[in-house]
Motif scaffolding. Structure first.
Motif, PDB file in Angstrom:
ATOM      1  N   ASP A  19       0.683  -0.631   0.651  1.00 25.53           N
ATOM      2  CA  ASP A  19      -0.004   0.125   0.138  1.00 25.53           C
ATOM      3  C   ASP A  19       0.947   1.203  -0.651  1.00 25.53           C
ATOM      4  N   GLY A  20       2.137   1.334   0.032  1.00 25.58           N
ATOM      5  CA  GLY A  20       3.168   1.929   0.237  1.00 25.58           C
ATOM      6  C   GLY A  20       3.283   2.916   1.280  1.00 25.58           C
ATOM      7  N   ASN A  21       3.350   2.006   2.580  1.00 21.92           N
ATOM      8  CA  ASN A  21       3.547   2.421   3.923  1.00 21.92           C
ATOM      9  C   ASN A  21       4.489   1.938   3.808  1.00 21.92           C
ATOM     10  N   ILE A  22       5.558   2.642   4.815  1.00 20.94           N
ATOM     11  CA  ILE A  22       6.821   2.559   5.972  1.00 20.94           C
ATOM     12  C   ILE A  22       6.720   2.873   6.950  1.00 20.94           C
ATOM     13  N   ILE A  23       6.762   1.910   7.874  1.00 25.08           N
ATOM     14  CA  ILE A  23       6.862   2.061  10.041  1.00 25.08           C
ATOM     15  C   ILE A  23       8.702   2.415  10.405  1.00 25.08           C
ATOM     16  N   ILE A  24       8.866   3.725  10.372  1.00 28.02           N
ATOM     17  CA  ILE A  24      10.222   4.518  10.583  1.00 28.02           C
ATOM     18  C   ILE A  24      10.630   3.892  12.865  1.00 28.02           C
ATOM     19  N   GLU A  25      10.840   3.624  13.330  1.00 27.51           N
ATOM     20  CA  GLU A  25      10.731   3.151  14.773  1.00 27.51           C
ATOM     21  C   GLU A  25      12.186   3.373  15.343  1.00 27.51           C
ATOM     22  N   ASN A  26      12.482   3.842  16.578  1.00 28.04           N
ATOM     23  CA  ASN A  26      13.813   3.939  16.928  1.00 28.04           C
ATOM     24  C   ASN A  26      15.231   4.369  16.927  1.00 28.04           C
ATOM     25  N   LEU A  27      14.135   6.006  16.282  1.00 24.82           N
ATOM     26  CA  LEU A  27      15.054   6.670  15.408  1.00 24.82           C
ATOM     27  C   LEU A  27      15.212   7.924  17.370  1.00 24.82           C
ATOM     28  N   PRO A  43      12.768  12.849  -8.290  1.00 26.98           N
ATOM     29  CA  PRO A  43      13.762  12.221  -6.551  1.00 26.98           C
ATOM     30  C   PRO A  43      12.823  13.301  -5.441  1.00 26.98           C
ATOM     31  N   ASN A  44      12.398  13.156  -4.745  1.00 21.52           N
ATOM     32  CA  ASN A  44      11.748  13.686  -3.328  1.00 21.52           C
ATOM     33  C   ASN A  44      12.409  13.791  -2.085  1.00 21.52           C
ATOM     34  N   LYS A  45      12.662  14.784  -1.817  1.00 24.11           N
ATOM     35  CA  LYS A  45      13.599  14.738  -0.470  1.00 24.11           C
ATOM     36  C   LYS A  45      11.973  15.536   0.975  1.00 24.11           C
ATOM     37  N   THR A  46      12.247  14.948   1.547  1.00 25.75           N
ATOM     38  CA  THR A  46      11.546  14.824   2.557  1.00 25.75           C
ATOM     39  C   THR A  46      11.513  15.677   4.431  1.00 25.75           C
ATOM     40  N   PHE A  47      11.511  16.461   4.688  1.00 27.67           N
ATOM     41  CA  PHE A  47      12.425  16.646   6.075  1.00 27.67           C
ATOM     42  C   PHE A  47      11.842  16.209   7.236  1.00 27.67           C
ATOM     43  N   PHE A  48      11.863  15.932   7.843  1.00 28.71           N
ATOM     44  CA  PHE A  48      11.163  15.188   9.207  1.00 28.71           C
ATOM     45  C   PHE A  48      11.795  15.647  11.121  1.00 28.71           C
ATOM     46  N   ASP A  58       2.626  12.039   4.768  1.00 27.87           N
ATOM     47  CA  ASP A  58       1.561  12.197   3.163  1.00 27.87           C
ATOM     48  C   ASP A  58       2.842  12.395   2.506  1.00 27.87           C
ATOM     49  N   ILE A  59       2.848  11.582   1.814  1.00 33.82           N
ATOM     50  CA  ILE A  59       4.505  12.286   0.211  1.00 33.82           C
ATOM     51  C   ILE A  59       3.857  11.556  -0.621  1.00 33.82           C
ATOM     52  N   VAL A  60       3.558  12.390  -1.776  1.00 35.98           N
ATOM     53  CA  VAL A  60       2.677  12.333  -2.658  1.00 35.98           C
ATOM     54  C   VAL A  60       4.047  12.212  -3.972  1.00 35.98           C
TER      55      VAL A  60
END
Length: 491
Positions: A19-27, A43-48, A58-60
């Motif tokens: 479904d295009g989902n990713i889970i990022i943990e333990n940062l 190419p896409n760069k998203t800052f968080f 949500d990244i498009v």
């Protein structure tokens, strides 16, 4: 294809689910950059930031060309897997789309130009008078390259003669090229590599194309192609007429392009019994007369009986049958069969080579495609019978070769940056013995823009009189093969 995702600060690589989902943990707390690359998109760069007031971002992705049409899915059939070409450890290249159409328009009579302009491939002319050519991949002799039509070995042994000259490209969907050993799936002859000519398949939208081409060298090509899908029945029909007058631009009284006339007719039927079971059956036919040599002899043979000439009269009739049944989304079985009848008469002053080849190919294979690993296993039988009509007291070059084979191939995603393909094949050639052919290839994804492939394997070549050297001398004084003194050539 799925995107490549990477956190630049930690060098961590992630994969998305279906479904295009990713889970990022333990940062750890801090600022991070998520880089996303995907074929066909910018190419896409998203800052968080961690910690964050939101738990979902949500990244498009934007298309590289907002006005471009959706990219057509390209399936590489030669490797018999479902991976995209960027994720296949075997080195595969393909010619399709606009590039294929451009080459078909430039040289509609045969596929020599199309192949010759691909890197690492050379089409080498083996006869100055007939114009016959063979394919060299990465410098190896033409007999080490296997040519397939829709995965069938229709151009092996005697039938390899004039094969490149007698294959127009208008009915081709794509051309797949494997550079390097491909012995696991296709036998010992694919030592330098293979070329798989993939035919067009019918779609719901009717396709009707005609091509008429004339050249300053007094050549004429008239090609037509039709395809359409009718509910469960589909049909494609290709027909062509190609001819050329004898052409001598250097005015040396010898043909640079021989006089020839050729007819092709290739109908193919597709039957979809249901979503899981599909059948197709096709016939390929070629009839050609080719005459090269002294220009004056070609114009009036009775006045110049002592001039040099080379006549080639060929007839090629072959069938293709394939039945595929899918057990589920991952598993399927395929049954294939083909029959090839090829006759060729070569006439030069004081000598005639006249032979008929009947060959068959039968195969059953099973494939299982998973997210991490893919498996292909199968067995096949190849028969090749050649009979020569004697015109002299020279020994006949008749032979009858039977090859039994079994193979197993596995492709696995070992790491995010490493994919490995291994294969093992065993072939038993009656009268010549058994060959075991292991093969391994690896794909290293160094970064999203840089990949590397390495691979190798064993191969063999059965004894044959049909080589580039024999073609140059029209098989004159070429001795017959015999298991008493000829052996399998191991590579």
């Amino acid at each position: 294809c799925s995107p490549d995702l990477k956190i630049e600060e930690t060098n961590s690589i992630f994969s998305s689910d279906i479904d295009g989902n990713i889970i990022i943990e333990n940062l750890k707390d801090g600022n991070y950059t998520l880089s996303i690359t995907m074929e066909g998109y910018a190419p896409n760069k998203t800052f968080f930031k961690v910690p964050s007031t939101v738990n979902f971002i949500d990244i498009v992705l934007q298309s590289e060309d907002e006005e471009a049409e959706e990219m057509e899915e390209i399936i590489v059939t030669s490797t018999r897997g479902t991976r995209t070409i960027s994720n296949i450890p075997t080195r595969v290249e393909f010619i399709a789309g606009e590039e294929l159409e451009e080459k078909a328009n430039m040289k509609p009579g045969d596929i020599r130009m199309m192949l010759n302009e691909s890197t690492g491939i050379q089409t080498q002319q083996t006869s100055a008078t007939s114009g016959n050519s063979s394919i060299r991949i990465q410098g190896l002799d033409g007999r080490y390259t296997q040519i397939l039509k829709d995965g069938f070995p229709l151009y092996s042994g005697a039938s390899s003669g004039l094969g490149l000259l007698q294959t127009p490209p208008l009915d081709l969907k794509q051309v797949e090229i494997i550079k390097g050993s491909a012995s696991t799936l296709y036998g010992g002859g694919a030592i330098a590599g293979l070329v798989n000519l993939v035919s067009k398949t019918p779609t719901e939208e009717r396709e009707l194309r005609f091509l008429i081409n004339g050249t300053s060298a007094l050549g004429l090509d008239i090609n037509g192609f039709y395809s359409q899908q009718f509910d469960k029945i589909g049909l494609t029909v290709f027909a062509s007429h190609d001819r050329n007058a004898p052409y001598d631009p250097a005015d040396i009284q010898l043909t640079a392009i021989p006089k020839f006339e050729r007819f092709n007719f290739n109908p193919k039927l597709f039957v979809n019994f249901n979503e899981n079971t599909k059948l197709n059956f096709g016939i390929n036919t070629v009839f050609e007369n080719r005459l090269g040599g002294n220009i004056e002899y070609i114009k009036d043979q009775s006045k110049y009986p002592d001039s040099y000439f080379e006549k080639n009269k060929t007839q090629r009739i072959s069938t293709q049958f394939s039945l595929t049944h899918k057990f589920n989304e991952q598993e399927s079985v395929t049954i294939k069969n083909s029959f090839n009848n090829f006759s060729r008469v070569i006439t030069i002053p004081d000598y005639v080579f006249d032979g008929l080849q009947n060959s068959t190919f039968s195969e059953i294979s099973y494939s299982k495609n998973g997210k991490i690993a893919e498996w292909v296993a199968g067995a096949n039988l190849y028969t090749d019978n050649f009979t020569e009509n004697s015109h002299t007291s020279f020994p006949l070059r008749n032979y009858n070769q039977i090859t039994y084979g079994a193979f197993l191939q596995n492709t696995v995603k070992a790491k995010e940056w490493l994919q490995i393909e291994t294969g093992l094949r065993g072939d038993y050639v009656v009268d010549y013995g058994f060959s075991l052919l292991p093969r391994v290839s690896a794909l290293f994804k160094i970064n999203p823009k840089l990949t590397s492939r390495i691979g190798g394997g064993l191969g063999y070549k059965t004894p044959t009189i049909f080589t580039e050297e024999s073609e140059r001398i029209q098989y004159r004084n070429v001795l017959p093969i015999s298991s008493d003194f000829n052996k399998l050539e191991k590579s």
